[in-house]
Scaffold this active site. Sequence first.
Site, PDB file in Angstrom:
ATOM      1  N   ASP A 254     -10.264   1.071   0.874  1.00  0.00           N
ATOM      2  CA  ASP A 254     -10.122   2.488   1.192  1.00  0.00           C
ATOM      3  C   ASP A 254     -11.442   3.179   0.837  1.00  0.00           C
ATOM      4  OD1 ASP A 254      -7.522   2.361   2.045  1.00  0.00           O
ATOM      5  OD2 ASP A 254      -6.675   2.779   0.070  1.00  0.00           O
TER       6      ASP A 254
ATOM      7  N   ARG B 244       0.831  -1.207   0.000  1.00  0.00           N
ATOM      8  CA  ARG B 244       0.000   0.000   0.000  1.00  0.00           C
ATOM      9  C   ARG B 244       0.867   1.260   0.000  1.00  0.00           C
ATOM     10  NH1 ARG B 244      -5.203  -0.115   2.152  1.00  0.00           N
ATOM     11  NH2 ARG B 244      -4.801   1.726   3.405  1.00  0.00           N
TER      12      ARG B 244
ATOM     13  N   ARG C 256       0.486   5.704  16.570  1.00  0.00           N
ATOM     14  CA  ARG C 256       0.620   7.055  16.026  1.00  0.00           C
ATOM     15  C   ARG C 256      -0.061   8.082  16.915  1.00  0.00           C
ATOM     16  NH1 ARG C 256      -2.659   5.981  10.331  1.00  0.00           N
ATOM     17  NH2 ARG C 256      -4.523   5.050  11.245  1.00  0.00           N
TER      18      ARG C 256
ATOM     19  N   GLU D  21      -3.146   6.515  19.243  1.00  0.00           N
ATOM     20  CA  GLU D  21      -3.887   5.376  18.701  1.00  0.00           C
ATOM     21  C   GLU D  21      -3.207   4.066  19.117  1.00  0.00           C
ATOM     22  OE1 GLU D  21      -5.155   5.946  14.611  1.00  0.00           O
ATOM     23  OE2 GLU D  21      -4.706   3.850  14.186  1.00  0.00           O
TER      24      GLU D  21
HETATM   25  N1  UDP Z   1       3.479   0.863   7.826  1.00  0.00           N
HETATM   26  C1  UDP Z   1       4.719   0.792   8.442  1.00  0.00           C
HETATM   27  N2  UDP Z   1       5.244   1.904   9.025  1.00  0.00           N
HETATM   28  C2  UDP Z   1       4.596   3.086   9.021  1.00  0.00           C
HETATM   29  C3  UDP Z   1       3.339   3.164   8.385  1.00  0.00           C
HETATM   30  C4  UDP Z   1       2.797   2.041   7.806  1.00  0.00           C
HETATM   31  O1  UDP Z   1       5.324  -0.269   8.474  1.00  0.00           O
HETATM   32  O2  UDP Z   1       5.135   4.051   9.591  1.00  0.00           O
HETATM   33  C5  UDP Z   1       2.933  -0.361   7.216  1.00  0.00           C
HETATM   34  C6  UDP Z   1       2.074  -1.159   8.186  1.00  0.00           C
HETATM   35  O3  UDP Z   1       2.317  -2.528   7.935  1.00  0.00           O
HETATM   36  C7  UDP Z   1       0.684  -0.804   7.782  1.00  0.00           C
HETATM   37  C8  UDP Z   1       0.830  -0.669   6.282  1.00  0.00           C
HETATM   38  O4  UDP Z   1       2.116  -0.067   6.125  1.00  0.00           O
HETATM   39  O5  UDP Z   1      -0.223  -1.819   8.137  1.00  0.00           O
HETATM   40  C9  UDP Z   1      -0.245   0.144   5.603  1.00  0.00           C
HETATM   41  O6  UDP Z   1      -0.269   1.423   6.181  1.00  0.00           O
HETATM   42  P1  UDP Z   1      -1.442   2.427   5.910  1.00  0.00           P
HETATM   43  O7  UDP Z   1      -0.968   3.770   6.316  1.00  0.00           O
HETATM   44  O8  UDP Z   1      -1.935   2.233   4.529  1.00  0.00           O
HETATM   45  O9  UDP Z   1      -2.532   1.924   6.949  1.00  0.00           O
HETATM   46  P2  UDP Z   1      -3.941   2.578   7.348  1.00  0.00           P
HETATM   47  O10 UDP Z   1      -3.892   4.016   6.964  1.00  0.00           O
HETATM   48  O11 UDP Z   1      -4.983   1.806   6.618  1.00  0.00           O
HETATM   49  O12 UDP Z   1      -3.998   2.384   8.808  1.00  0.00           O
END
Ligand code: UDP
Length: 360
Positions: free
Chosen positions: A348, A170, A278, A298
Amino acid sequence: MKFDYLIVGAGLAGSMMAYRVKEAGKTALVIDKRSHIGGNLYCEEIEGIQVHKYGPHIFHTSNKKVWEFVNRIVPFNYFHFSPLAMSQGRLFHLPFNMNTFYELWGTKTPAEAKAIINQQRQEIKGEPCNLEEQAIALVGRDIYERLIKGYTEKQWGRSCQELPSFIIRRLPVRYCFDNNYYNDTYQGIPIGGYNYLINNLVRGTEILLNTDYIENRVQLNTLARRVIYTGTIDRFFDFRYGALEYRSLRFEEELLNQESYQGNAVVNYTDADIPYTRIIEHKYFEYGNQPKTIITREYPMVWQQGKEPYYPVNDEVNDQKYALYRAEAEKQEKVVFFGRLAEYKYYDMHQIVEKAVEII
Ligand code: UDP
């Protein structure tokens, strides 16, 4: 029958369907077990700030029709998502791009960064078969260990070796200095918050809150000819093939008597020993200049009955179980299953809008 459709769930999927039904000149009743509409897009205004109560949502799409559609419902601002990652007390830019590589290794050109990554990715031979391998194949071990492993294992509650590789795909990887988290042509936040989007979608449609479909289904089914179900699919079928796994989240919100806390909408905490993934500082979604600020930590957690499900856990075991439910769902002539929970899919928002346009 009083209505053409009974729409179960007033999140984006349900609200989009309500809009489509209305557009088609039909009638619908939308029900939701929560006390508000909007599902996980729901915002609450506190101190003049739109607080994303169920985590940050940024709308992004490359589909012009989808973008024009949502902007007809509510105007969007020009917010661009560029979160930072905090690792061992240092900040790094996301997604993985030349800024990140410079901060980590001091590399100044794409060629220098590529040389390091290409060398590190060599440890993966053949097709990556889990998230760990996929991450190393994309960006090498340094970034995997520092910015991916801790965050991912906290978020999903399991080892990166047990997670499907698509999750990490992603995220963009870029050999230029560009901190835009998405590759899409359009992105933004509805001006005034997501409630405007949802309220405008369901305007004119009857809504019943605090109403659980599963608990009252016999009676509710008598109200409409067809059902559009956006809740969890395993619960619809009384868990007959066992419960599907979801990830849930817990939020700790804090109102601070200061103008700014971190200077950015989102900072990810990628270290394993920090329990949250985060910190969201909501005012930055709308360029707020209020005298106070609101932050949310979170915390990912295991989903159990009674908690809100957020993410389907699309590993092999769960996907196989879902396939059994899907087969049952296809036999239901009266019911359409739609959305992240009913289709057990990591959709999404733009994909929901896109699909809703096709369904009826
Ligand atoms: N991810 C990561 N480090 C980060 C942000 C995201 O390893 O700082 C990885 C993590 O495995 C996550 C995936 O990227 O599940 C997808 O992140 P995304 O931001 O798309 O997740 P969402 O916004 O759906 O929570």
